[in-house]
Design a protein around this motif. Structure first.
Motif, short mmCIF file in Angstrom:
data_model
loop_
_atom_site.label_atom_id
_atom_site.label_comp_id
_atom_site.label_asym_id
_atom_site.label_seq_id
_atom_site.Cartn_x
_atom_site.Cartn_y
_atom_site.Cartn_z
N ILE A 11 0.81 -1.21 0.00
CA ILE A 11 0.00 0.00 0.00
C ILE A 11 0.85 1.27 0.00
N ASP A 12 1.90 1.30 0.78
CA ASP A 12 2.76 2.49 0.82
C ASP A 12 3.36 2.78 -0.56
N ASN A 13 3.80 1.72 -1.21
CA ASN A 13 4.37 1.88 -2.55
C ASN A 13 3.29 2.37 -3.53
N ALA A 14 2.09 1.83 -3.39
CA ALA A 14 0.98 2.25 -4.26
C ALA A 14 0.68 3.74 -4.10
N ILE A 15 0.70 4.21 -2.87
CA ILE A 15 0.43 5.62 -2.59
C ILE A 15 1.50 6.51 -3.22
N THR A 16 2.76 6.08 -3.11
CA THR A 16 3.86 6.84 -3.71
C THR A 16 3.71 6.92 -5.23
N LEU A 17 3.38 5.81 -5.84
CA LEU A 17 3.19 5.78 -7.30
C LEU A 17 2.00 6.63 -7.72
N LEU A 18 0.96 6.63 -6.93
CA LEU A 18 -0.21 7.45 -7.23
C LEU A 18 0.11 8.93 -7.17
N SER A 19 0.98 9.29 -6.24
CA SER A 19 1.40 10.68 -6.14
C SER A 19 2.13 11.12 -7.41
N GLU A 20 2.95 10.22 -7.95
CA GLU A 20 3.65 10.51 -9.20
C GLU A 20 2.66 10.66 -10.35
N ALA A 21 1.67 9.78 -10.38
CA ALA A 21 0.66 9.85 -11.44
C ALA A 21 -0.14 11.15 -11.36
N LYS A 22 -0.53 11.52 -10.14
CA LYS A 22 -1.32 12.73 -9.97
C LYS A 22 -0.56 13.97 -10.41
N SER A 23 0.73 14.03 -10.08
CA SER A 23 1.52 15.21 -10.47
C SER A 23 1.57 15.34 -11.99
N ARG A 24 1.57 14.22 -12.68
CA ARG A 24 1.61 14.26 -14.15
C ARG A 24 0.25 14.58 -14.75
N VAL A 25 -0.81 14.18 -14.08
CA VAL A 25 -2.15 14.59 -14.52
C VAL A 25 -2.24 16.11 -14.50
N GLU A 26 -1.72 16.71 -13.46
CA GLU A 26 -1.73 18.18 -13.35
C GLU A 26 -0.82 18.81 -14.41
N ARG A 27 0.32 18.19 -14.66
CA ARG A 27 1.24 18.73 -15.67
C ARG A 27 0.62 18.70 -17.06
N ALA A 28 -0.07 17.62 -17.37
CA ALA A 28 -0.72 17.52 -18.68
C ALA A 28 -1.76 18.63 -18.86
N LYS A 29 -2.50 18.90 -17.80
CA LYS A 29 -3.49 19.98 -17.87
C LYS A 29 -2.83 21.33 -18.08
N ALA A 30 -1.71 21.54 -17.41
CA ALA A 30 -1.00 22.81 -17.55
C ALA A 30 -0.43 22.98 -18.96
N VAL A 31 0.13 21.91 -19.51
CA VAL A 31 0.71 21.97 -20.85
C VAL A 31 -0.35 22.29 -21.90
N LEU A 32 -1.55 21.74 -21.70
CA LEU A 32 -2.63 21.90 -22.70
C LEU A 32 -3.61 23.00 -22.33
N HIS A 33 -3.24 23.82 -21.37
CA HIS A 33 -4.15 24.86 -20.87
C HIS A 33 -4.65 25.77 -21.99
N THR A 34 -3.78 26.11 -22.91
CA THR A 34 -4.16 27.01 -24.01
C THR A 34 -4.43 26.24 -25.30
N HIS A 35 -4.53 24.92 -25.19
CA HIS A 35 -4.81 24.08 -26.37
C HIS A 35 -6.00 23.18 -26.05
N THR A 36 -7.17 23.76 -25.91
CA THR A 36 -8.35 23.01 -25.48
C THR A 36 -8.73 21.92 -26.46
N ASP A 37 -8.45 22.12 -27.75
CA ASP A 37 -8.77 21.08 -28.73
C ASP A 37 -7.96 19.83 -28.47
N LEU A 38 -6.71 20.01 -28.06
CA LEU A 38 -5.84 18.86 -27.76
C LEU A 38 -6.19 18.24 -26.41
N PHE A 39 -6.61 19.07 -25.46
CA PHE A 39 -6.94 18.55 -24.12
C PHE A 39 -8.06 17.53 -24.19
#
Length: 221
Positions: A55-83
């Motif tokens: 479980i601890d390892n799963a939580i750590t990996l989820l944190s990594e995934a969540k940070s990238r979900v946010e990064r993808a949104k930031a990268v495509l912030h001005t490209h709504t068609d791509l988002f």
């Protein structure tokens, strides 16, 4: 009267401007694709860790995934068609699946889409996938004779299903939720049958053991 021709120098300026914009869109797309692949990778590894009770390892990996979900949104912030392209939806769905499954097997509340930072369709489909994936957890617990935990997880799978079937909207809005929910229903039926069979076998074993214990010991004769 024919429209006035666009001067060559003006056309070159228009083309240059469009080329710059498209180069920016292409760069954003390439970066977002890479990030979304990482979201899926970390989410998949988290689900594997959950199945292994890490479980601890799963939580750590989820944190990594969540940070990238946010990064993808930031990268495509001005490209709504791509988002709203399919790869963003798929990566968010995988992330939701991992987060929801962790909550299901640990007995915690499932985070909201706002907390996860995902779109509604990705959230709903991710929930369905998490419930289906939880079948493996139920079977693992049955093999370990942890019946109570298996029953608890099955109930949460049921609860998710009965909420999802209330979303009667076109697939264009839900991202094909109806198909995913139908698949979950089949998984639920098989899982419930497995649990029922296990419980029946346990009762028969208990009854047989009780009968054997009441029989006179032939060695005493």
């Amino acid at each position: 009267m024919p429209p006035e021709a666009v001067p060559t120098q003006d056309l070159e300026a228009i083309a240059s401007s469009l080329r710059t914009r498209m180069e920016a869109s292409n760069a954003a797309r390439e970066e977002a694709l890479k990030i979304c692949r990482e979201v899926i990778q970390f989410s998949s590894r988290s689900i594997r860790a959950i199945h292994r009770d890490e479980i601890d390892n799963a939580i750590t990996l989820l944190s990594e995934a969540k940070s990238r979900v946010e990064r993808a949104k930031a990268v495509l912030h001005t490209h709504t068609d791509l988002f709203h392209a399919g790869y963003v939806h798929d990566s968010q769905k995988e992330y939701v699946e991992a987060e929801a499954m962790l909550a299901i097997v640990t007995g915690q509340p499932i985070p909201t889409p706002e907390v996860m930072g995902v779109e509604p369709a990705a959230y709903l489909n991710g929930l369905a996938e998490a419930a289906s994936e939880s079948r493996r957890h139920v079977l693992d617990k049955l093999r370990l004779n942890e019946i109570a935990q298996a029953e608890t997880v099955l109930k949460r799978m049921d609860d998710i299903y009965y909420e999802l079937v209330t979303f009667d909207f076109p697939d264009a809005i839900t991202g094909g939720l109806r198909r995913t929910t139908d698949a979950l229903r089949a998984v639920l039926e098989r899982t419930r049958a497995d649990l029922t069979l296990t419980l029946t076998q346990k009762r028969l074993q208990s009854a047989l053991q009780s009968v054997l214990e009441r029989l006179p010991d032939t060695q005493d004769r």
